[in-house]
Structure formats: C-alpha cells, structure tokens
Design an enzyme around this catalytic site. Structure first.
Site, short mmCIF file in Angstrom:
data_model
loop_
_atom_site.label_atom_id
_atom_site.label_comp_id
_atom_site.label_asym_id
_atom_site.label_seq_id
_atom_site.Cartn_x
_atom_site.Cartn_y
_atom_site.Cartn_z
N ASP A 104 0.79 -1.18 0.08
CA ASP A 104 0.19 0.06 -0.07
C ASP A 104 0.92 1.35 0.03
O ASP A 104 2.06 1.29 0.60
CB ASP A 104 -0.90 0.16 1.19
CG ASP A 104 -2.05 0.91 1.20
OD1 ASP A 104 -2.22 1.53 0.12
OD2 ASP A 104 -2.52 1.36 2.07
N GLY A 161 0.20 5.32 -4.32
CA GLY A 161 -0.57 6.70 -4.71
C GLY A 161 -0.11 7.97 -3.89
O GLY A 161 0.44 8.79 -4.48
N ARG A 220 -0.41 8.98 -10.08
CA ARG A 220 -0.50 7.79 -9.22
C ARG A 220 0.16 6.48 -9.93
O ARG A 220 0.92 5.93 -9.40
CB ARG A 220 -1.82 7.60 -9.04
CG ARG A 220 -2.77 8.44 -8.12
CD ARG A 220 -4.36 7.90 -7.89
NE ARG A 220 -4.23 6.50 -7.41
CZ ARG A 220 -4.17 6.21 -6.29
NH1 ARG A 220 -3.81 7.12 -5.24
NH2 ARG A 220 -4.22 5.06 -5.74
N HIS A 270 2.88 3.06 -8.76
CA HIS A 270 2.66 1.72 -9.16
C HIS A 270 4.02 1.27 -9.92
O HIS A 270 4.44 0.02 -9.55
CB HIS A 270 1.53 1.39 -10.05
CG HIS A 270 0.29 1.71 -9.18
ND1 HIS A 270 -0.09 1.57 -8.03
CD2 HIS A 270 -1.13 2.49 -9.81
CE1 HIS A 270 -1.31 1.99 -7.65
NE2 HIS A 270 -1.92 2.44 -8.82
N SER A 330 -7.23 -6.08 -6.10
CA SER A 330 -8.44 -6.49 -5.27
C SER A 330 -9.67 -6.42 -6.08
O SER A 330 -9.68 -5.56 -7.19
CB SER A 330 -8.64 -5.81 -3.98
OG SER A 330 -9.20 -4.60 -4.42
N ASN A 366 -10.73 -2.77 -6.48
CA ASN A 366 -9.76 -2.05 -7.23
C ASN A 366 -10.15 -1.76 -8.55
O ASN A 366 -10.17 -0.91 -9.53
CB ASN A 366 -8.34 -2.73 -7.56
CG ASN A 366 -7.45 -2.54 -6.38
OD1 ASN A 366 -6.62 -3.15 -6.18
ND2 ASN A 366 -7.87 -1.50 -5.29
N ARG A 391 -5.36 -1.77 8.48
CA ARG A 391 -6.71 -2.50 8.01
C ARG A 391 -6.31 -3.75 7.19
O ARG A 391 -4.94 -3.93 6.77
CB ARG A 391 -7.54 -1.84 6.97
CG ARG A 391 -7.99 -0.55 7.37
CD ARG A 391 -8.84 -0.09 6.30
NE ARG A 391 -8.09 0.76 5.04
CZ ARG A 391 -7.66 1.87 5.27
NH1 ARG A 391 -8.09 2.62 6.19
NH2 ARG A 391 -7.03 2.50 4.30
#
Ligand code: FPP
Length: 263
Positions: free
Chosen positions: A37, A40, A50, A54, A82, A85, A207
């Site tokens: 994570d 971005g 962004r 990646h 995901s 996503n 999370r």
C-alpha cells in the site's frame, strides 16, 4: 535457502548484511503475506501521477520476491489487485495490468533462477484473456520449481474466496456433517499451503482490507510506515526480525518468557 544465499545478493559491507546475520533461520515464518500500500501517496509526494507509484512499486516487488526466496520463506503472497480495485479509473487499472505483464516478462528468468513457483489466487477467469495468457505462461513454466511458492492475489477478495470455497464444497457433494475447518480450507485458493504467519502492511494503515480473511486467523500483523515503492530488502528483514521477537499463543496462555524462537 540460507544466510549464504541471502548474502550472495547483498553487497559486502552493506547495512542489510548486519540485519541478515541477525535472522534466526530456524524460526522463519513459513508464509508471509503482504498488503502493498502507499503507491499513490508515494507519487503524490513527488507531484507525479499515481501510476508512477505503481511503476516504482514494481521494483519493490522484484526485490521482495527475490529476498524472500533467498531467505527460505516457503510461501509469499502479494496483494496486487483486489476485486474492489476495479472501481479505480480505467486508465489506472489498465496501467496496473500492463505493469503486471511487463513484470512477468522481465522477471520470469529471476523466478526460474531462484526456483520460484508462481501462482495466482483470485478470480483469474475474469481478467482479460491477454493477461490470463501471460499469467498462464508464468504458472506453467514455473510449475515444477521446488523453491518458494509465490502467490499473486489478483482480482482477489477474501469474502469472495470464502464464497467460492463454499460453492466448491457444495459442488463436491460433501455432506454438511463431514465439513470441518480443515476440509473447508482445502477448497480455498491456498489449499495445501500453510496459513500466513506474518502479514505485512505498508504505508501505516491499520486494516486487513478483505485480504486472506480465513488464512490470517493467527497471523502476526506488522505495519510499517514505509510506502510500498520505498520497501526494500532491509524492510522485509526488519519485519522478519520483529516477527521473531513476538510471542505467539494461538489463543492459549503465555509460556512466559517465550518469544517465537522459544516455542
Ligand atoms: C496500493 O497502493 C497498491 C495497489 C493497489 C497495487 C499494487 C501494484 C503494484 C505494486 C505494481 C504492479 C504489481 C506487480 C505484481 C508487478 P494505492 O494505489 O492504494 O496507494 P495509496 O493508498 O497511497 O493511494
């Protein structure tokens, strides 16, 4: 693998060497799962689009996969895309797919050289046929490799996986009385693999984001503030060292004073 295998890719005198020497190779997590994570935010800090985050994150993937294999980790699972996503802008989704394709093309030789077996977990059949073909090639070419299992979670959702497993269990004709936790796990995408001992999340978020919900029941969670594109070999070694200092109880009581190495 071993300390020697790891040191072979660390330049002599590098700070990572000191970290590598602190690892207890008898007490490695069998399975490390990672929520990559912060791509971005990494890009935003640099006033770049962004997708640049990646792109930079691909290098972190490369280094993490090779380091984990050389450490002797049995299974590494990276969360690349995901089910949720798909809600991102189409251009970002398509760049992620292009990056994945490029990664597979350029890194297949690394996977082969390190005896890594590549697999996809997730609803792969919903990806474009072009991506599926690329993934299939890497899966087939590495199928018999005896080293680390590298799972990439693509079009993945933890709840979707549990629903898919329930469907498979029903389709198998198993009677409800015969279904138990062990049998249910054999219908998951990760059937036959050990559950993650260590779940790493980068960029500081606390999370689990619908990731390996069944499998992380007893995982040790390690959250680092490091953004994924900055994640390097050193960070993986630090996470493993932190894991080795934890006391795992699996719902039991403490056999104090016991860290993982003393179980
Ligand atoms: C989360 O960052 C990252 C992703 C959704 C995708 C991860 C993809 C890569 C590392 C590159 C390609 C993958 C492979 C396997 C080659 P975010 O965009 O949610 O970051 P933010 O929370 O800072 O916005």
């Amino acid at each position: 693998m071993s300390l020697e295998q790891l040191l072979a890719v660390i330049p002599s005198g590098d700070a990572d060497e000191e970290l590598a020497r602190q690892i207890n190779f008898e007490q490695l997590p069998a399975h490390i799962a990672v929520i990559m994570d912060g791509n971005g935010r990494w890009a935003a800090l640099r006033h770049r689009p962004r997708v640049e985050g990646h792109r930079a994150g691909t290098e972190s993937v490369r280094e993490t996969v090779e380091t984990a294999a050389r450490l002797g980790i049995d299974v590494l699972t990276l969360y690349a895309f995901s089910i949720e996503n798909w809600k991102r802008p189409a251009a970002e989704v398509s760049t992620l797919m292009v990056l994945l394709k490029r990664y597979l093309r350029s890194e297949l030789s690394t996977l082969l050289r390190n005896d890594i077996r590549f697999r996809v977990i997730g609803r792969m059949e919903e990806l474009s046929t072009e991506i599926q073909d690329e993934l299939r090639l890497a899966i087939d070419r590495t199928e018999h490799n005896p080293g680390m299992q590298f799972n990439i979670a693509l079009n993945y959702g933890g709840r979707a996986e549990i629903v898919d497993a329930a469907r498979r269990a029903i389709q198998s004709g198993m009677s409800p009385e015969d279904l138990d936790e062990q049998r249910f796990a054999s219908f998951l995408y990760t059937a036959g693999q050990p559950d993650p001992d260590l779940l790493i999340r980068t960029s500081g978020e606390m999370r689990v984001s619908n990731y390996l919900l069944w499998q992380i029941a007893y995982a040790e969670i390690y959250v680092t503030e490091t953004l994924w594109p900055d994640f390097r070999r050193r960070h993986l070694l630090e996470a493993v060292l932190a894991y080795q200092k934890r006391e795992r109880r699996y719902g039991g009581i403490s056999a104090a004073p016991a860290a993982i190495g003393a179980e």
